[in-house]
Enzyme design. Sequence first.
Site, PDB file in Angstrom:
ATOM      1  N   LYS A 135      27.177  15.778  61.314  1.00 26.38           N
ATOM      2  CA  LYS A 135      27.220  17.213  61.569  1.00 26.38           C
ATOM      3  C   LYS A 135      27.791  17.450  62.966  1.00 26.38           C
ATOM      4  O   LYS A 135      27.691  16.551  63.799  1.00 26.38           O
ATOM      5  CB  LYS A 135      25.824  17.796  61.462  1.00 26.38           C
ATOM      6  CG  LYS A 135      24.951  17.446  62.686  1.00 26.38           C
ATOM      7  CD  LYS A 135      23.754  18.309  62.822  1.00 26.38           C
ATOM      8  CE  LYS A 135      23.100  18.079  64.150  1.00 26.38           C
ATOM      9  NZ  LYS A 135      21.843  18.715  64.362  1.00 26.38           N
ATOM     10  N   HIS A 165      20.684  13.761  58.421  1.00 26.94           N
ATOM     11  CA  HIS A 165      19.612  12.794  58.701  1.00 26.94           C
ATOM     12  C   HIS A 165      18.282  13.483  58.986  1.00 26.94           C
ATOM     13  O   HIS A 165      17.309  12.823  59.340  1.00 26.94           O
ATOM     14  CB  HIS A 165      20.009  11.842  59.828  1.00 26.94           C
ATOM     15  CG  HIS A 165      20.335  12.536  61.110  1.00 26.94           C
ATOM     16  ND1 HIS A 165      21.607  12.618  61.600  1.00 26.94           N
ATOM     17  CD2 HIS A 165      19.567  13.181  61.981  1.00 26.94           C
ATOM     18  CE1 HIS A 165      21.594  13.289  62.727  1.00 26.94           C
ATOM     19  NE2 HIS A 165      20.362  13.647  62.971  1.00 26.94           N
ATOM     20  N   GLU A 203      11.067  22.778  68.660  1.00 24.52           N
ATOM     21  CA  GLU A 203      10.994  21.563  69.493  1.00 24.52           C
ATOM     22  C   GLU A 203      10.464  21.916  70.870  1.00 24.52           C
ATOM     23  O   GLU A 203      10.714  23.020  71.368  1.00 24.52           O
ATOM     24  CB  GLU A 203      12.399  21.013  69.729  1.00 24.52           C
ATOM     25  CG  GLU A 203      13.066  20.360  68.572  1.00 24.52           C
ATOM     26  CD  GLU A 203      14.401  19.772  69.029  1.00 24.52           C
ATOM     27  OE1 GLU A 203      14.432  18.582  69.312  1.00 24.52           O
ATOM     28  OE2 GLU A 203      15.388  20.513  69.117  1.00 24.52           O
ATOM     29  N   ASP A 222      23.251  24.212  65.009  1.00 21.26           N
ATOM     30  CA  ASP A 222      22.673  22.877  65.173  1.00 21.26           C
ATOM     31  C   ASP A 222      21.584  22.606  64.133  1.00 21.26           C
ATOM     32  O   ASP A 222      21.515  21.506  63.587  1.00 21.26           O
ATOM     33  CB  ASP A 222      22.086  22.737  66.582  1.00 21.26           C
ATOM     34  CG  ASP A 222      21.530  21.347  66.836  1.00 21.26           C
ATOM     35  OD1 ASP A 222      22.247  20.374  66.531  1.00 21.26           O
ATOM     36  OD2 ASP A 222      20.384  21.217  67.314  1.00 21.26           O
ATOM     37  N   HIS A 227      20.778  21.917  58.751  1.00 22.34           N
ATOM     38  CA  HIS A 227      19.621  21.232  58.162  1.00 22.34           C
ATOM     39  C   HIS A 227      18.654  22.145  57.401  1.00 22.34           C
ATOM     40  O   HIS A 227      18.259  21.829  56.281  1.00 22.34           O
ATOM     41  CB  HIS A 227      18.825  20.512  59.260  1.00 22.34           C
ATOM     42  CG  HIS A 227      19.604  19.482  60.010  1.00 22.34           C
ATOM     43  ND1 HIS A 227      20.230  18.422  59.391  1.00 22.34           N
ATOM     44  CD2 HIS A 227      19.869  19.357  61.330  1.00 22.34           C
ATOM     45  CE1 HIS A 227      20.836  17.685  60.303  1.00 22.34           C
ATOM     46  NE2 HIS A 227      20.633  18.224  61.478  1.00 22.34           N
ATOM     47  N   LYS A 326      14.481  25.349  70.924  1.00 25.03           N
ATOM     48  CA  LYS A 326      14.181  24.290  71.898  1.00 25.03           C
ATOM     49  C   LYS A 326      13.266  24.831  72.995  1.00 25.03           C
ATOM     50  O   LYS A 326      13.175  26.044  73.190  1.00 25.03           O
ATOM     51  CB  LYS A 326      15.485  23.830  72.560  1.00 25.03           C
ATOM     52  CG  LYS A 326      16.354  22.957  71.666  1.00 25.03           C
ATOM     53  CD  LYS A 326      17.495  22.374  72.479  1.00 25.03           C
ATOM     54  CE  LYS A 326      18.376  21.475  71.643  1.00 25.03           C
ATOM     55  NZ  LYS A 326      17.707  20.257  71.180  1.00 25.03           N
TER      56      LYS A 326
END
Length: 458
Positions: A135, A165, A203, A222, A227, A326
């Site tokens: 990605k 992943h 996160e 991102d 995802h 984040k």
Amino acid sequence: MVQSISTLLILGASGDLSARLLLPALGQVLTRNPERRLHVIGAASDALSTAEWRQLLRKSFASAEASGAAVDAVVATSTYHQADVTDPESLATLLAECEGVPAIYFALPPAVTSLVCAALAAIDLPAGTELALEKPFGVDEAGAVALNAQLAALVPEEQTFRVDHFLGRSTVFNLLGLRFANRIFEPLWNNEHIARVDIVYDEQLGLEGRAGYYDKAGALVDMIQSHLLQVMAVIAMEPPSTLGAADLRDAKGIVLRATRVRGGSPRRASRRARYGAGVVEGHPLAAYVDEPGVVPSRATETLAEVTFEINTWRWAGVPFTLRSGKALGEHRREIVVTFKPASHLPVGLRGRDDPTVLRIALAPDEMSLEINVNGSRDPHELERALLAVTFGPGELLAYGEVLEGLLDGDPALSVRGDAAVECWRIVAPVLAAWRDSTVPLEEYPAGTAGPAEWAPLG
Ligand code: NDP
């Protein structure tokens, strides 16, 4: 198990992804299957000697506690080549070094990947060659379409692995097992009974020196585009008849094709924010804009939240809210399914009658069902109770599971070309609205739950 791949050719082998994620995952895969014989070739523009490369392999494998005959064999035989991998002659030389059927792993910046694909068009690839792409897959819908066309000219779709992943095999199977191996969930899994679904990936980590990539991507691309839409597709898919690649990927495709920004309005259905200076778990964190390499005028968001609708018979009217950010106060990877309230509470029962909530935590995979039960002291009074279960962890980390799929020639977990395009199509109106500032960029102190006015999810 069919082992189709004999050589793993890593382009960009000296980079961060290769050392920190790909090689440790490979170490795990080799540890699990000591019989596997794989030739590993690394290539990048860095001037590494083969001894230095083998040392890098050893270090990455050690970080995953990898050991055994297959690991030792790879370290003893692996070679490294300094090369400009956009040059057709260099690529031909690298391919000539490959034994048997190669998998070419593009651990490269996206712009370089596209140049390598163009260069590969001039080379006859060995039959069965697999291509693995990281990605982000393209930079927008048109870019993803163009990259798909480039790849289709090189190898068939089944040999193209768009790596996700985040969503490993164990997690996909845990989600599908929960849904389809239990009669109590699936009959309720629709707009009759479910009020909303939230998918959250918060996160605590800040930028961690990755401005070069992240400042151009942001949280929406991102995580949500790359995802979380895939997670949503697994949660919302129709029952596949098998866990094979065709059935799984068809079922995900149906969901993604039916997905739109809720109400067609990014202004109402999306929010974005950027972290300012703060304290995360007792450690001070500088404001995002003060991180080296960040260009503040890009107005990159570090927290994104978008609500989607899935226009199918099953899901019409149910909001799916995807959020990722984040430098937040709490580490949270969770799918939260909130059911509708009970239709009628018998007269005589009182107290909390919040709706049933199913929480599925990811990595480690756990689930809990929050239900109402009659109180221990006063049976008229409802109380909240929790039924909790931990899923089997799987032997490999998600990346290892995805890599094993690549080495075994099973594309079930990789993102099919049409799905990659759909994910860009789905977020395009949000990206456009954010670009022209229709949706304001808010701010939150690092270490908090996000902007104070944002209602918490789940
Ligand atoms: P890096 O910049 O750390 O590594 C890129 C690698 O490519 C380096 O080895 C670089 O060599 C090499 N390279 C670049 N151009 C050429 C060229 N023309 N010829 C030969 N080698 C070249 O990037 P990352 O490893 O971080 O990322 C790689 C890919 O993985 C990207 O698509 C990224 O989005 C994706 N990704 C990365 C993650 C991460 O955590 N790092 C996570 C998920 C995805 P040199 O340094 O000598 O120029």
